[in-house]
Design an enzyme around this catalytic site. Structure first.
Site, PDB file in Angstrom:
ATOM      1  N   THR A 238      12.056  -3.370   3.803  1.00  0.00           N
ATOM      2  CA  THR A 238      11.080  -3.119   3.267  1.00  0.00           C
ATOM      3  C   THR A 238      10.683  -5.103   3.228  1.00  0.00           C
ATOM      4  O   THR A 238      11.499  -5.043   2.414  1.00  0.00           O
ATOM      5  CB  THR A 238      10.410  -2.187   2.829  1.00  0.00           C
TER       6      THR A 238
ATOM      7  N   GLY B 244       5.897  -6.409   6.201  1.00  0.00           N
ATOM      8  CA  GLY B 244       6.243  -4.715   7.472  1.00  0.00           C
ATOM      9  C   GLY B 244       7.214  -3.373   6.812  1.00  0.00           C
ATOM     10  O   GLY B 244       8.004  -4.004   5.329  1.00  0.00           O
TER      11      GLY B 244
ATOM     12  N   THR C  26       1.750  -2.082  -7.692  1.00  0.00           N
ATOM     13  CA  THR C  26       3.183  -1.321  -7.699  1.00  0.00           C
ATOM     14  C   THR C  26       2.785   0.128  -6.925  1.00  0.00           C
ATOM     15  O   THR C  26       2.289   0.750  -6.226  1.00  0.00           O
ATOM     16  CB  THR C  26       2.916  -1.111  -9.224  1.00  0.00           C
TER      17      THR C  26
ATOM     18  N   GLY D  47       6.219   0.678  -2.651  1.00  0.00           N
ATOM     19  CA  GLY D  47       7.253   0.674  -2.111  1.00  0.00           C
ATOM     20  C   GLY D  47       7.755   2.365  -2.313  1.00  0.00           C
ATOM     21  O   GLY D  47       7.975   3.075  -0.950  1.00  0.00           O
ATOM     22  N   ASP D  48       7.227   3.180  -3.233  1.00  0.00           N
ATOM     23  CA  ASP D  48       7.498   4.475  -3.498  1.00  0.00           C
ATOM     24  C   ASP D  48       6.382   5.104  -2.624  1.00  0.00           C
ATOM     25  O   ASP D  48       6.850   6.482  -2.095  1.00  0.00           O
ATOM     26  CB  ASP D  48       7.195   4.588  -5.055  1.00  0.00           C
TER      27      ASP D  48
HETATM   28  P1  ATP Z   1       7.072  -2.582  -5.320  1.00  0.00           P
HETATM   29  O1  ATP Z   1       8.326  -2.643  -5.978  1.00  0.00           O
HETATM   30  O2  ATP Z   1       5.916  -3.568  -4.827  1.00  0.00           O
HETATM   31  O3  ATP Z   1       6.336  -0.703  -5.002  1.00  0.00           O
HETATM   32  P2  ATP Z   1       9.192  -2.481  -2.944  1.00  0.00           P
HETATM   33  O4  ATP Z   1       9.473  -4.207  -3.856  1.00  0.00           O
HETATM   34  O5  ATP Z   1       9.685  -1.849  -3.306  1.00  0.00           O
HETATM   35  O6  ATP Z   1       7.625  -2.283  -3.435  1.00  0.00           O
HETATM   36  P3  ATP Z   1       7.466  -3.973  -0.869  1.00  0.00           P
HETATM   37  O7  ATP Z   1       8.329  -4.523   0.358  1.00  0.00           O
HETATM   38  O8  ATP Z   1       6.872  -5.073  -1.508  1.00  0.00           O
HETATM   39  O9  ATP Z   1       8.856  -2.786  -1.870  1.00  0.00           O
HETATM   40  O10 ATP Z   1       7.093  -2.306  -0.258  1.00  0.00           O
HETATM   41  C1  ATP Z   1       6.587  -1.405   0.487  1.00  0.00           C
HETATM   42  C2  ATP Z   1       5.939  -1.434   1.544  1.00  0.00           C
HETATM   43  O11 ATP Z   1       4.825  -1.785   1.504  1.00  0.00           O
HETATM   44  C3  ATP Z   1       5.927  -2.452   2.704  1.00  0.00           C
HETATM   45  O12 ATP Z   1       6.643  -2.383   3.613  1.00  0.00           O
HETATM   46  C4  ATP Z   1       4.347  -2.834   3.472  1.00  0.00           C
HETATM   47  O13 ATP Z   1       4.308  -1.671   4.027  1.00  0.00           O
HETATM   48  C5  ATP Z   1       3.525  -2.529   2.334  1.00  0.00           C
HETATM   49  N1  ATP Z   1       2.745  -3.228   1.603  1.00  0.00           N
HETATM   50  C6  ATP Z   1       4.237  -3.949   0.332  1.00  0.00           C
HETATM   51  N2  ATP Z   1       3.022  -4.984   0.339  1.00  0.00           N
HETATM   52  C7  ATP Z   1       1.945  -4.937   1.197  1.00  0.00           C
HETATM   53  C8  ATP Z   1       0.594  -5.932   1.204  1.00  0.00           C
HETATM   54  N3  ATP Z   1      -0.015  -6.741   0.355  1.00  0.00           N
HETATM   55  N4  ATP Z   1      -0.274  -5.760   1.964  1.00  0.00           N
HETATM   56  C9  ATP Z   1      -0.043  -4.890   3.053  1.00  0.00           C
HETATM   57  N5  ATP Z   1       1.191  -3.733   2.366  1.00  0.00           N
HETATM   58  C10 ATP Z   1       1.402  -4.173   1.729  1.00  0.00           C
HETATM   59  O1  RIB Z   2       7.862   1.476  -8.105  1.00  0.00           O
HETATM   60  C1  RIB Z   2       7.030   1.104  -9.442  1.00  0.00           C
HETATM   61  C2  RIB Z   2       6.746   1.650 -10.770  1.00  0.00           C
HETATM   62  O2  RIB Z   2       8.612   0.785 -10.731  1.00  0.00           O
HETATM   63  C3  RIB Z   2       6.254   2.171 -11.811  1.00  0.00           C
HETATM   64  O3  RIB Z   2       5.766   3.318 -12.064  1.00  0.00           O
HETATM   65  C4  RIB Z   2       7.207   1.867 -12.941  1.00  0.00           C
HETATM   66  O4  RIB Z   2       7.589   3.198 -13.971  1.00  0.00           O
HETATM   67  C5  RIB Z   2       8.506   1.248 -12.329  1.00  0.00           C
HETATM   68  O5  RIB Z   2       9.424   2.267 -12.745  1.00  0.00           O
END
Ligand code: ATP
Ligand code: RIB
Length: 286
Positions: A207, A212, A235, A238-239
């Site tokens: 991701t 994207g 936040t 990713g989940d």
């Molecule tokens: P987080 O820890 O913030 O939950 P992550 O670091 O595990 O996320 P990211 O790659 O940041 O994962 O985001 C997961 C997915 O969410 C991306 O592949 C994308 O599809 C979507 N996404 C994240 N940020 C954005 C954004 N600013 N605008 C649109 N889509 C986003």
């Molecule tokens: O991925 C988001 C989560 O990361 C939050 O809900 C927080 O609890 C941390 O574990």
């Protein structure tokens, strides 16, 4: 086919800030809210909201019953969540005006899961079932190995990354989902091919935040751009992505279609505050 998600449940203490506090700096927050969270619980919630039938296993303390009730209310089977004496895990989350966050975790009950509880939960699942794991509970290597012996398909999201992840039995993983930080920590680069050398039999998803996500398997490779949205709080993005993507695969969607839907769901998630509460329902996507 059943999905077992063995993962964390956290109480998220969220602080809205002008900017993320710098080393040595003390700042006042603009607002404070308490949300349900934890990567494990969020991913179970996302699976359920996407339409999957999911069992969550994990552990909370006496202060965590509301998290269990919340998951149950979303349709997650909670019979394998234990309530112990150690306080529930929590996360201290700063969110700035751009929706960026900074998170400090306290593992609490998430790091106190004993092997009896692991064996008991796994005993209900068998060949053809799916195990989903993140990296916010203890004994991940044992869970992967035991589940593999039972014939489960292993999906790993090694988040948050720590160097111990490199010692996990990654060769047993069938689906690896990582962000750029986790990819760099694991393979030294945000490169699906480098990740594939660690998890040779796995489908790999990288991701890329607002850029994207990228898919890589021995037979297919593609990129899906993110939907353009105004980020309020990333936040749980990713989940949300992982829950929707895995639900799509288990509903026999092509990987490309499952990922396109996951990208849409994650984009909606970032337009809303909170973690579990910001995961959209399937009818909002479809
Ligand atoms: P987080 O820890 O913030 O939950 P992550 O670091 O595990 O996320 P990211 O790659 O940041 O994962 O985001 C997961 C997915 O969410 C991306 O592949 C994308 O599809 C979507 N996404 C994240 N940020 C954005 C954004 N600013 N605008 C649109 N889509 C986003
Ligand atoms: O991925 C988001 C989560 O990361 C939050 O809900 C927080 O609890 C941390 O574990």
């Amino acid at each position: 086919m059943n999905i077992l998600n063995f993962g964390s449940l956290n109480i998220d203490l969220v602080y809205q800030v002008e900017h993320i506090a710098q080393p040595g700096e003390t700042i006042s927050s603009l607002a404070h809210q308490v949300f349900a969270g934890g990567k494990g619980a969020n991913q179970s919630a996302a699976l359920a909201r996407a339409g999957a039938s999911v069992f969550h296993a994990g552990q909370v303390g006496p202060d965590g019953q509301w998290l269990v009730d919340k998951l149950a209310g979303l349709g997650v089977n909670v019979q394998h969540i234990r309530i112990g004496d150690v306080p529930t895990g929590h996360a201290i989350i700063q969110v700035d005006h751009h929706g960026q966050n900074s998170i400090v975790l306290f593992a609490g009950a998430n790091a106190q899961i004993d092997r009896g509880a692991i064996d008991a939960a796994l005993s209900h699942f068998d060949r053809g079932d799916i195990l989903l794991l993140q990296n916010e509970i203890n004994d991940i290597s044992y869970i992967i190995t035991s589940a593999t012996e039972r014939g489960l398909t292993i999906c790993l999201n090694p988040a948050p990354f720590d160097p111990e992840v490199r010692a996990y039995p990654l060769e047993l993983v069938d689906l690896l989902i990582v962000n750029e930080t986790e990819a760099a920590g694991l393979a030294g680069a945000s490169d699906p091919a480098a990740l594939a050398s660690l998890c040779p039999r796995a489908q790999i998803v990288l991701t890329l935040g607002a850029a994207g996500a990228q898919y890589h398997s021995p037979t297919e490779e593609f990129h899906i751009p993110a939907s353009q949205v105004e980020a309020v709080d990333t936040t749980g993005a990713g989940d949300t992505f992982i829950g929707y993507f895995l639900q799509g695969l288990t509903a026999d969607m092509a990987a490309r279609d499952a990922m396109a839907r996951a990208v849409k769901a994650a984009a909606l998630c970032v337009t809303r505050p909170g973690a579990m509460d910001s995961i959209p329902a399937a009818d909002e996507i479809d």
